[in-house]
Design an enzyme around this catalytic site. Structure first.
Site, PDB file in Angstrom:
ATOM      1  N   ASP A 308       7.091  27.168  15.050  1.00 17.23           N
ATOM      2  CA  ASP A 308       6.516  28.298  15.772  1.00 17.23           C
ATOM      3  C   ASP A 308       5.266  28.850  15.109  1.00 17.23           C
ATOM      4  OD1 ASP A 308       7.540  29.491  13.538  1.00 17.23           O
ATOM      5  OD2 ASP A 308       9.043  30.702  14.585  1.00 17.23           O
ATOM      6  N   ASP A 348       6.067  34.029   3.750  1.00 16.33           N
ATOM      7  CA  ASP A 348       6.243  33.007   4.796  1.00 16.33           C
ATOM      8  C   ASP A 348       7.515  32.198   4.618  1.00 16.33           C
ATOM      9  OD1 ASP A 348       3.939  33.674   6.100  1.00 16.33           O
ATOM     10  OD2 ASP A 348       2.896  31.781   5.753  1.00 16.33           O
ATOM     11  N   ASP A 475     -15.852 -37.515 -12.974  1.00 19.28           N
ATOM     12  CA  ASP A 475     -16.395 -37.004 -11.711  1.00 19.28           C
ATOM     13  C   ASP A 475     -15.777 -37.670 -10.494  1.00 19.28           C
ATOM     14  OD1 ASP A 475     -17.941 -35.417 -13.273  1.00 19.28           O
ATOM     15  OD2 ASP A 475     -19.869 -36.296 -12.702  1.00 19.28           O
ATOM     16  N   ARG A 721      -2.650 -15.045 -15.198  1.00 19.26           N
ATOM     17  CA  ARG A 721      -3.118 -14.193 -14.104  1.00 19.26           C
ATOM     18  C   ARG A 721      -2.339 -14.683 -12.896  1.00 19.26           C
ATOM     19  NH1 ARG A 721      -5.259 -15.345  -8.847  1.00 19.26           N
ATOM     20  NH2 ARG A 721      -6.768 -13.767  -8.243  1.00 19.26           N
ATOM     21  N   ASP A 723      -1.201 -15.077  -9.223  1.00 18.96           N
ATOM     22  CA  ASP A 723      -1.827 -15.036  -7.907  1.00 18.96           C
ATOM     23  C   ASP A 723      -0.905 -14.385  -6.871  1.00 18.96           C
ATOM     24  OD1 ASP A 723      -4.083 -15.931  -6.223  1.00 18.96           O
ATOM     25  OD2 ASP A 723      -2.598 -17.235  -5.287  1.00 18.96           O
ATOM     26  N   GLU A 756      -2.643 -10.381  -9.645  1.00 19.26           N
ATOM     27  CA  GLU A 756      -3.729 -10.221  -8.683  1.00 19.26           C
ATOM     28  C   GLU A 756      -3.299  -9.189  -7.651  1.00 19.26           C
ATOM     29  OE1 GLU A 756      -6.184 -12.413  -5.099  1.00 19.26           O
ATOM     30  OE2 GLU A 756      -4.126 -12.957  -5.580  1.00 19.26           O
ATOM     31  N   HIS A 821     -14.285 -14.408  -7.803  1.00 21.78           N
ATOM     32  CA  HIS A 821     -14.415 -15.575  -6.925  1.00 21.78           C
ATOM     33  C   HIS A 821     -14.062 -15.254  -5.477  1.00 21.78           C
ATOM     34  CE1 HIS A 821     -10.182 -15.337  -7.925  1.00 21.78           C
ATOM     35  NE2 HIS A 821      -9.893 -16.202  -6.971  1.00 21.78           N
ATOM     36  N   ASP A 822     -13.467 -14.077  -5.221  1.00 21.29           N
ATOM     37  CA  ASP A 822     -13.060 -13.692  -3.877  1.00 21.29           C
ATOM     38  C   ASP A 822     -13.958 -12.632  -3.250  1.00 21.29           C
ATOM     39  OD1 ASP A 822     -10.861 -15.382  -3.515  1.00 21.29           O
ATOM     40  OD2 ASP A 822      -9.531 -14.048  -4.627  1.00 21.29           O
ATOM     41  N   ARG A 887     -19.421 -18.814  -5.257  1.00 16.33           N
ATOM     42  CA  ARG A 887     -18.947 -19.784  -6.262  1.00 16.33           C
ATOM     43  C   ARG A 887     -20.014 -20.826  -6.576  1.00 16.33           C
ATOM     44  NH1 ARG A 887     -12.908 -20.505  -3.430  1.00 16.33           N
ATOM     45  NH2 ARG A 887     -12.370 -18.284  -3.517  1.00 16.33           N
TER      46      ARG A 887
END
Length: 1000
Positions: A308, A348, A475, A721, A723, A756, A821-822, A887
């Site tokens: 009210d 109040d 490689d 780290r 993920d 992360e 990298h993100d 990257r």
């Protein structure tokens, strides 16, 4: 070598020139959007301090600002505010638009033919809402996460509700609601402004209706919520049946808490709720004053609540940042008393209660585990009125939490009105009748300790394929990427490309299969460079065998990817790092593996029997031979063994969720399986197996004698780290901590566990899971709010939230970053570069401005508590837009030598004063506009770090905590020093300059 080559368009912009910048520049003939140096959108003087630009724009939604002099140093946004928010422009039709800029007020206006009529139509049409997320392409949109794509625009269904309906196949989805075609206003989980993504997981195809209410900002979908028709809604009756007004009660919060508002006289009434198919609910209610009264019906509790207006909501205050209302300010240890108080207008409130809930960490049917107060354990405390002052009553209570965890609290006044947090965490809050957002209270274990070596570290993050090619013999060690996809070998100076973003520049139709030759030998050969720079730790993105260049699609947890080298190369890297006193942080991806892995083997490439290889054989037998599952499994096993295949003793075939349901993806037909956020190349483990200590998955990853997570510590690792940490159950992470903290690294030190996390990471930082998280919150505060927008106070508020939510042990171990990298490269963002550009060029941003503010970011995080972490190449001037552009390869031989020298200098300051910067206290001295200054103190040592991201100015910094006469000398400029006088430090700060001033 990396300098801006100014184009003809850029040279057209001189000092004092006015440029229209924004998402409309490309449409108006500029080379790129958001480029303050492009003269294609240059205003022309019109006299009386006014400037005019006219150009033709297609119908659509645009954002723009005004830039002065060809850079972002001076820019004006909405209402002429310097560094203010973007100005929105919505056009229903194509128009020639005239923009007028007033140099006196800095306000820009626009005009076009029939604008009044069109704006009236837009106002009549109201706001527009788009379901934005991974559902958009499923609905036929051009791409996901595009707030401007109207394919998934919601329709007005009345009473503030909007809806959109579409057919969705089985799978996990993530979405938010964006407003008016941009991210400037958006709502996520629990209706929070810019909140976390909402998750939707479907076990089978389903027609889904998404709902949004623009009054409460709450979001729901038909998979878990039923929107009732008007005839099915509860109706308020009893003594109120004869009153005028709408007595149909609507579920604006979309959680069966129905409401309506009527004009009512003071008095006591009998209220009755009638609803189709439900028993009527009667209740006596009291209205204390005449006027508009809001009635609420709690369906679950079968209770009527009346508001009210007798409690003045503007006089209700609780401020988490003021110890008069909450003490202590910082997180509490288990068993430590916390005092909480609230202020209300005198007279109040007759009774006040504290409602304290310890959150459960749940996934609620989705992939992400988040704090869930609704599923938590709640205790209610009576509060005492402890005083009256300045027309306000003060209500207080002391609590002593006995368990670590993430708690939330709200206040309940007169058993009616709630008071909780507002849209932004911490500080003051807001009233609500129901669903008040809890204020967060972190409680951590008394023995919580994190590794000191990480507090003292300066870290370089390396994406190994792009750092340095130290061994060309590897490689071509692999011939295929995912499945039979070919590997693309790129030259070192080429730019990364994915077909999905830049099909004309990729060379094939695949993503993430281009390789540049970087390897572990390359990192080893560049250790002296890193050491000389000041780096003491290296975080390397995934190194284990994988298919893609990012290697988050693990093939084999036990081996190094052949394109990076082998275990001998790894051991050589560790040995050489040990000689230099450096620590190695590895990326641990334990939520999912690749579909082309020995564990899943969708393409039948390995001698080991993968889960997909097994279950696809089982389902084929069931579907073609009519066999029952048990018989089909036995037959499949016989066939595979006869073919020379080998089953793992860890029963890989049981680790994943694969269905007897055909589907199609970019690789062809398949049996449907649970994938990661719609990426079919990534396959998550089953959570139930992670939680079972007796499961073969748990044994393989953690509990066995040679388990993956502990094995790599024996091989020389200092830290994981971890993920997508939110997508793994909390109980598994607790078990990881218990196991890992029982061992020492090969250096004899405590291992670091780092997650992360993009949002608040409190759920991991109460002493039983992680030591640290990636500090994307700091990246937003420093990079976006301070350096890009020039709002130091907003940045300081964000950092204060971290200080209140994170225990000191975690706060001082945070991985402090400005890019990764993100994300887009920091130099590109600070120079005005936009993520919408797929492959950035020097024309797409202001290199010199980006460089100047990159220097400021380096000084900020090197002076601040936490583990400062730099993405390889930032120090050399490497720029780039979003993944994969961020990257790029390290530019050996073409580095920005001056920038490298600056990084070496600022790292040297931290390393020379390690005890002060790694362990000392921190407090903000000044955070206003372009100026941010903070103090570091540890015993007799002290420093003041002061930054100016604007024009040169003399700055008065409050320094009352230091005695008059205390002298601070700038470690970055030997010619400058300042002394405290009258409790103030007067500092000359050049344009975009940082000073790291050490107490003499």
């Amino acid at each position: 070598m990396l300098r801006i080559a100014h184009t003809e368009a850029a040279s057209a912009v001189g000092a004092g020139d006015v440029v229209l910048v924004g998402s409309l520049q490309d449409e108006l003939g500029a080379a790129s959007d958001w480029n303050p140096a492009d003269g294609a959108t240059l205003f022309q003087p019109a006299g009386n301090g006014k400037y005019v630009f006219t150009g033709k724009l297609a119908a659509g939604n645009y954002d723009f600002k005004i830039a002065i002099g060809g850079s972002w140093d001076e820019n004006y946004g909405k209402d002429g505010v310097k560094d203010g928010p973007n100005i929105a422009l919505r056009l229903l039709h194509d128009h020639e638009v005239t923009f007028t800029y007033d140099a006196a007020t800095h306000i820009v206006t626009y005009d076009y033919e029939d604008m009044a009529e069109e704006q009236a139509a837009l106002a009549s049409a109201g706001r527009s809402f788009v379901v934005t997320g991974t559902v958009q392409t499923r609905a036929g949109g051009a791409k996901d996460w595009d707030p401007a794509d109207k394919t998934t625009e919601m329709k007005d269904i009345g009473n503030g509700f909007y809806a959109y309906t579409m057919d969705l196949p089985a799978g996990p989805y993530f979405y938010k609601i964006s407003v008016n075609g941009s991210w400037a206003e958006n709502y996520g989980l629990n209706g929070n402004f810019d909140g976390a993504n909402v998750q939707l997981t479907l076990d089978k195809p389903e027609k889904i209706t998404f709902y949004y209410n623009d009054i409460t900002h709450k979001i729901q979908d038909s998979h878990s919520y039923k929107m009732l028709k008007d005839a099915e809604l509860p109706v308020l009756g009893g003594d109120f049946a004869a009153l005028e007004g709408d007595k149909v009660m609507r579920d604006l919060l979309m959680d069966k808490f129905y409401q309506t508002t009527l004009d009512v006289k003071a008095g006591t009434y009998t209220a009755e709720i009638k609803q189709k198919g439900q028993k009527a609910v009667k209740q006596q209610v009291t209205v204390r004053q005449d006027g508009k009264v809001s009635f609420y019906y709690d369906f679950a509790g079968k209770k009527i609540i009346v508001d009210d207006g007798s409690i003045h909501p503007d006089k209700v205050v609780h401020d988490t940042w003021d110890t008069a209302y909450r003490a202590p300010f910082q997180p509490a240890k288990v068993g430590e008393a916390v005092k909480l108080s609230i202020r209300t207008q005198q007279g109040d409130v007759q009774n006040a209660k504290l409602v304290l809930t310890k959150a459960e960490i749940t996934a609620n049917g989705g992939d992400e585990y988040n704090p869930d107060y609704a599923a938590g354990k709640t205790v209610t405390y009576d509060m005492q009125k402890t005083g009256t002052e300045d027309g306000s009553d003060i209500w207080s209570v002391n609590i002593t939490p006995e368990e670590n965890g993430m708690y939330g609290y709200t206040f309940l006044l007169n058993d009616m009105l709630q008071y909780g947090d507002d849209a932004r965490p911490g500080n003051i809050g807001a009233t609500a009748l129901r669903g008040a957002k809890p204020f967060q209270l972190t409680v951590y274990t008394a023995d919580y300790h994190t590794p000191d070596w990480a507090k003292e570290a300066i870290t370089c993050q390396i994406f190994p394929d792009r750092f340095f090619n130290g061994d060309k013999s590897n490689d071509n060690a692999r011939t295929t990427a995912r499945g039979n996809q070919p590997i693309q070998h790129r030259d070192w100076n080429d730019i990364p490309a994915n077909h999905s973003k830049t099909p004309d520049k990729d060379g094939d139709t695949q993503d993430c299969n281009d390789f540049f030759g970087g390897d572990l030998a390359g990192i080893t050969q560049k250790l002296d460079y890193l050491k000389d720079l000041g780096i003491t730790a290296i975080y390397v993105n995934p190194m284990m065998s994988a298919c893609s260049n990012h290697r988050y699609d693990t093939v084999d947890y036990g081996t190094i990817d052949p394109l990076l080298g082998n275990m001998e190369d790894f051991q050589q890297l560790v040995a050489e790092m040990d000689k230099r006193g450096m620590h190695l942080i590895m990326d641990g991806v334990f939520n999912h593996v690749g579909d082309d892995s020995i564990y899943f083997d969708r393409y039948g490439k390995y001698q080991w029997v993968g889960a997909y290889e097994f279950w696809s054989r089982v389902y084929d037998l069931m579907n073609t031979k009519g066999m029952k599952e048990a018989a089909a499994k036995e037959e499949a096993r016989k066939q595979l063994i006869a073919e020379g295949q080998v089953f793992s003793p860890y029963q890989w075939e049981n680790w994943f969720e694969i269905k007897n349901q055909k589907a199609v993806d970019e690789m062809g037909e398949k049996y449907a399986y649970h994938d990661w956020q719609g990426y079919s190349s990534l396959v998550p483990f089953s959570d139930k197996d992670l939680l079972n200590e007796q499961s073969s998955l748990g044994e393989y990853l953690l509990y066995g004698d040679n388990a993956v997570i502990t094995k790599w510590f024996k091989d020389g690792l200092s830290s994981w780290r971890l993920d997508v940490a939110k997508e793994i159950p909390a109980e598994f992470w607790r078990n990881v901590r218990k196991t890992v903290k029982q061992i020492k690294t090969t250096k004899g030190e405590e291992p670091l566990l780092l997650g992360e996390i993009w949002q608040d990471g409190t759920q991991f930082l109460t002493g039983d899971q992680f030591d640290s998280v990636m500090n994307y919150k700091l990246s937003f505060a420093v990079g976006d709010l301070f350096l890009n927008r020039g709002d130091a106070k907003a940045a300081d508020d964000e950092l204060k939230i971290l200080q209140q939510n994170y225990p000191r042990e975690a706060l001082y171990d945070l991985m402090n970053i400005v890019d990764s990298h993100d994300t887009v490269r920091a130099i590109y963002k600070f120079g005005g570069g936009q993520e919408s550009v797929a492959q950035a060029t020097l024309k797409d941003f202001d290199y010199e401005l980006g460089k100047a503010r990159l220097k400021l970011s380096a000084a900020f995080i090197l002076g601040y508590p936490g583990m400062p972490t730099f993405f390889y190449g930032d120090e050399a001037g490497v720029y780039g837009s979003a993944d994969p552009d961020c990257r790029r390869t390290y530019p050996w031989g073409n580095e920005d030598k001056e920038l490298i020298a600056y990084y070496k200098q600022v790292m040297g300051v931290r390393n020379a004063h390690k005890q002060l910067f790694a362990h000392g206290d921190v407090n903000t001295l000044k955070a206003e506009g372009d100026i941010f200054a903070y103090a570091r103190t540890n015993g007799s040592e002290a420093a003041v770090v002061a930054l100016n991201r604007g024009k040169a100015q003399q700055v008065v910094i409050p320094a009352g905590q230091f005695a008059d006469g205390t002298v601070f000398a700038d470690a970055l400029d030997s010619s400058f020093q300042a002394a405290v006088s009258g409790g103030q430090l007067v500092v000359d700060l050049g344009e975009n300059q940082a000073r790291m001033m050490i107490k003499k």
